[in-house]
Design a protein around this motif. Structure first.
Motif, short mmCIF file in Angstrom:
data_model
loop_
_atom_site.label_atom_id
_atom_site.label_comp_id
_atom_site.label_asym_id
_atom_site.label_seq_id
_atom_site.Cartn_x
_atom_site.Cartn_y
_atom_site.Cartn_z
N LEU A 129 0.87 -1.17 0.08
CA LEU A 129 -0.03 0.11 -0.18
C LEU A 129 0.96 1.35 0.08
O LEU A 129 1.97 1.39 0.63
N THR A 130 0.53 2.18 -0.68
CA THR A 130 1.22 3.64 -0.55
C THR A 130 0.02 4.48 -0.15
O THR A 130 -1.13 4.79 -0.68
N ILE A 131 0.29 5.32 1.01
CA ILE A 131 -0.50 6.54 1.65
C ILE A 131 0.25 7.72 1.42
O ILE A 131 1.42 7.93 1.56
N ALA A 132 -0.72 8.53 0.68
CA ALA A 132 0.34 9.82 0.03
C ALA A 132 0.47 10.78 1.49
O ALA A 132 -0.48 10.58 2.40
N GLY A 133 1.36 11.54 1.37
CA GLY A 133 1.43 12.68 2.24
C GLY A 133 0.17 13.52 2.35
O GLY A 133 -0.27 14.00 1.47
N GLY A 134 -0.40 13.84 3.75
CA GLY A 134 -1.52 14.56 3.87
C GLY A 134 -2.74 13.88 3.63
O GLY A 134 -3.99 14.29 3.66
N GLU A 135 -2.77 12.58 3.10
CA GLU A 135 -3.83 11.60 3.05
C GLU A 135 -4.74 11.39 4.39
O GLU A 135 -3.93 11.11 5.36
N ALA B 21 -15.80 5.21 8.96
CA ALA B 21 -14.59 5.28 7.74
C ALA B 21 -15.11 6.21 6.52
O ALA B 21 -14.38 6.81 6.06
N ALA B 22 -16.49 6.03 6.24
CA ALA B 22 -16.83 6.68 5.22
C ALA B 22 -17.09 8.18 5.32
O ALA B 22 -16.83 8.94 4.17
N MET B 23 -17.25 8.41 6.60
CA MET B 23 -17.37 10.07 6.83
C MET B 23 -15.91 10.57 6.75
O MET B 23 -16.02 11.83 6.23
N LEU B 24 -14.93 10.04 7.34
CA LEU B 24 -13.58 10.68 7.75
C LEU B 24 -12.89 10.68 6.47
O LEU B 24 -11.81 11.58 6.48
N ALA B 25 -12.63 9.44 6.04
CA ALA B 25 -11.42 9.25 5.06
C ALA B 25 -11.36 9.68 3.64
O ALA B 25 -12.43 9.77 2.96
N ASP B 26 -10.42 9.71 3.03
CA ASP B 26 -10.29 10.09 1.68
C ASP B 26 -10.45 8.68 0.82
O ASP B 26 -10.86 8.35 -0.14
N GLU C 216 -13.94 10.54 -2.54
CA GLU C 216 -14.06 11.78 -3.14
C GLU C 216 -14.70 12.87 -2.44
O GLU C 216 -15.30 13.87 -3.21
N TRP C 217 -14.52 12.80 -1.17
CA TRP C 217 -15.27 13.98 -0.38
C TRP C 217 -14.33 15.23 -0.48
O TRP C 217 -12.98 15.13 -0.73
N PRO C 218 -14.89 16.40 -0.49
CA PRO C 218 -14.03 17.56 -0.42
C PRO C 218 -13.35 17.67 1.11
O PRO C 218 -13.62 16.97 1.82
N ASP D 187 -25.29 13.23 2.31
CA ASP D 187 -25.17 13.18 0.92
C ASP D 187 -25.40 11.60 0.44
O ASP D 187 -25.26 10.78 0.91
N PRO D 188 -26.35 11.70 -0.76
CA PRO D 188 -26.76 10.23 -1.20
C PRO D 188 -25.75 9.50 -1.39
O PRO D 188 -25.76 8.14 -1.51
N ARG D 189 -24.46 10.00 -1.71
CA ARG D 189 -23.42 9.34 -2.17
C ARG D 189 -22.62 8.46 -0.89
O ARG D 189 -22.09 7.50 -1.13
N PHE D 190 -23.31 8.91 0.44
CA PHE D 190 -22.61 8.38 1.54
C PHE D 190 -23.11 6.88 1.69
O PHE D 190 -22.32 5.97 1.79
N GLY D 191 -24.53 6.71 1.16
CA GLY D 191 -24.94 5.24 1.08
C GLY D 191 -24.31 4.49 0.17
O GLY D 191 -24.06 3.24 0.32
N ASP D 192 -23.93 4.97 -0.86
CA ASP D 192 -23.06 4.21 -1.99
C ASP D 192 -22.10 3.64 -1.58
O ASP D 192 -21.53 2.50 -1.64
#
Length: 264
Positions: free
Chosen positions: A33-39, A204-209, A228-230, A240-245
């Motif tokens: 796995l690679t985790i980017a800086g600031g991710e 996990a879905a709420m917090l993570a990139d 893909e959250w801001p 957000d409807p995408r949260f359920g997805d």
């Protein structure tokens, strides 16, 4: 502001011997796995899949049996490097110390002068909303506030990589949401890289990139889901409807692995 740090896991595996020399348990296998800086990266998986073992390896608390882990290009192998901070599930505050002294604990012995320590502790207490409780003992605080103390104690060390192992597991749902928002604020304002281990798909879905889904033991990543959250997100993302997805996709992968872990 902490400089962000990148993390690379390359073919990491680990085996724990069984007591008495009767065999061994393979906890992790070929984790790359690679985790980017600031991710902000979250890890989910069935119970016993090696999530906490992986976090211990990332923290330098455990040397991997196989493979290699690097932190900004330097190998992590059984020693905790500077720039990494860890917050565990259990309340790790010292009950005999005040909140102020709990937060200052890790700074003492680092050769910092008293004014530097006072400045860092004061800023962390203010950031975590604990300033008016500086002279309280942990027993006088709620569970959520005690966990804020533990986060503040890590924050004053100015880590570039925050590792969190189920830090809100003992809290009620409402407090978990509020603490999640505080964690997002900390991530944005420090610029650090965050790796969170959690059993909560919503968290996990709420917090993570991105969210890494681990298999049943021996653990490995079977999928990585980008939310893909801001960056300026909050608990409002739950509507957000995408949260359920996102959570449905996570559960689709996790359900089969959880059943496999239960032998079904």
């Amino acid at each position: 502001m902490a400089a962000s740090a990148s993390v690379v896991l390359d073919g990491v595996g680990h085996v724990f011997p069984v007591a008495g020399g009767r065999g061994a348990v393979r906890a992790l296998e070929q984790v790359s796995l690679t985790i980017a800086g600031g991710e902000f990266f979250a890890i989910i998986g069935p119970s016993g899949c090696g999530k906490s073992t992986l976090l211990d390896i990332l923290a330098g608390l455990l040397a991997p049996g196989e493979g290699r882990v690097t932190f900004d290009g330097a190998e992590i192998r059984g020693t905790v490097p500077d720039g990494i901070g860890v917050v565990f599930q259990d309340d790790a505050s010292f009950p005999w110390l005040s909140v102020w002294d709990n937060v200052a604990f890790g700074l003492r012995g680092r050769g910092l002068d008293k004014s530097e320590i006072a400045g860092r502790v004061g800023a962390a207490l203010d950031f975590m909303g604990l300033k008016e409780f500086a002279r309280h003992r942990p027993a006088q605080l709620s569970g959520g506030m005690r966990q804020r103390v533990c986060i503040a104690r890590t924050l004053v060390l100015r880590p570039r990589l925050f590792l969190l192992d189920e830090p809100f597991a003992a809290l009620d749902q409402q407090t978990r949401l509020l603490m999640g928002y505080e964690l997002l604020r900390l991530w944005r304002e420090t610029g650090a890289t965050v790796v969170l281990v959690t059993h909560s798909l919503d968290e996990a879905a709420m917090l993570a990139d991105r969210i890494g889904v681990m298999s049943s033991r021996p653990g490995r990543f079977i999928e990585t889901v980008a939310t893909e959250w801001p960056r300026e997100r909050s608990s409002q993302i739950l509507t957000d409807p995408r949260f359920g997805d996102v959570t449905s996709r996570l559960w689709e992968k996790l359900r089969a692995e959880s059943l496999r872990a239960m032998g079904r």
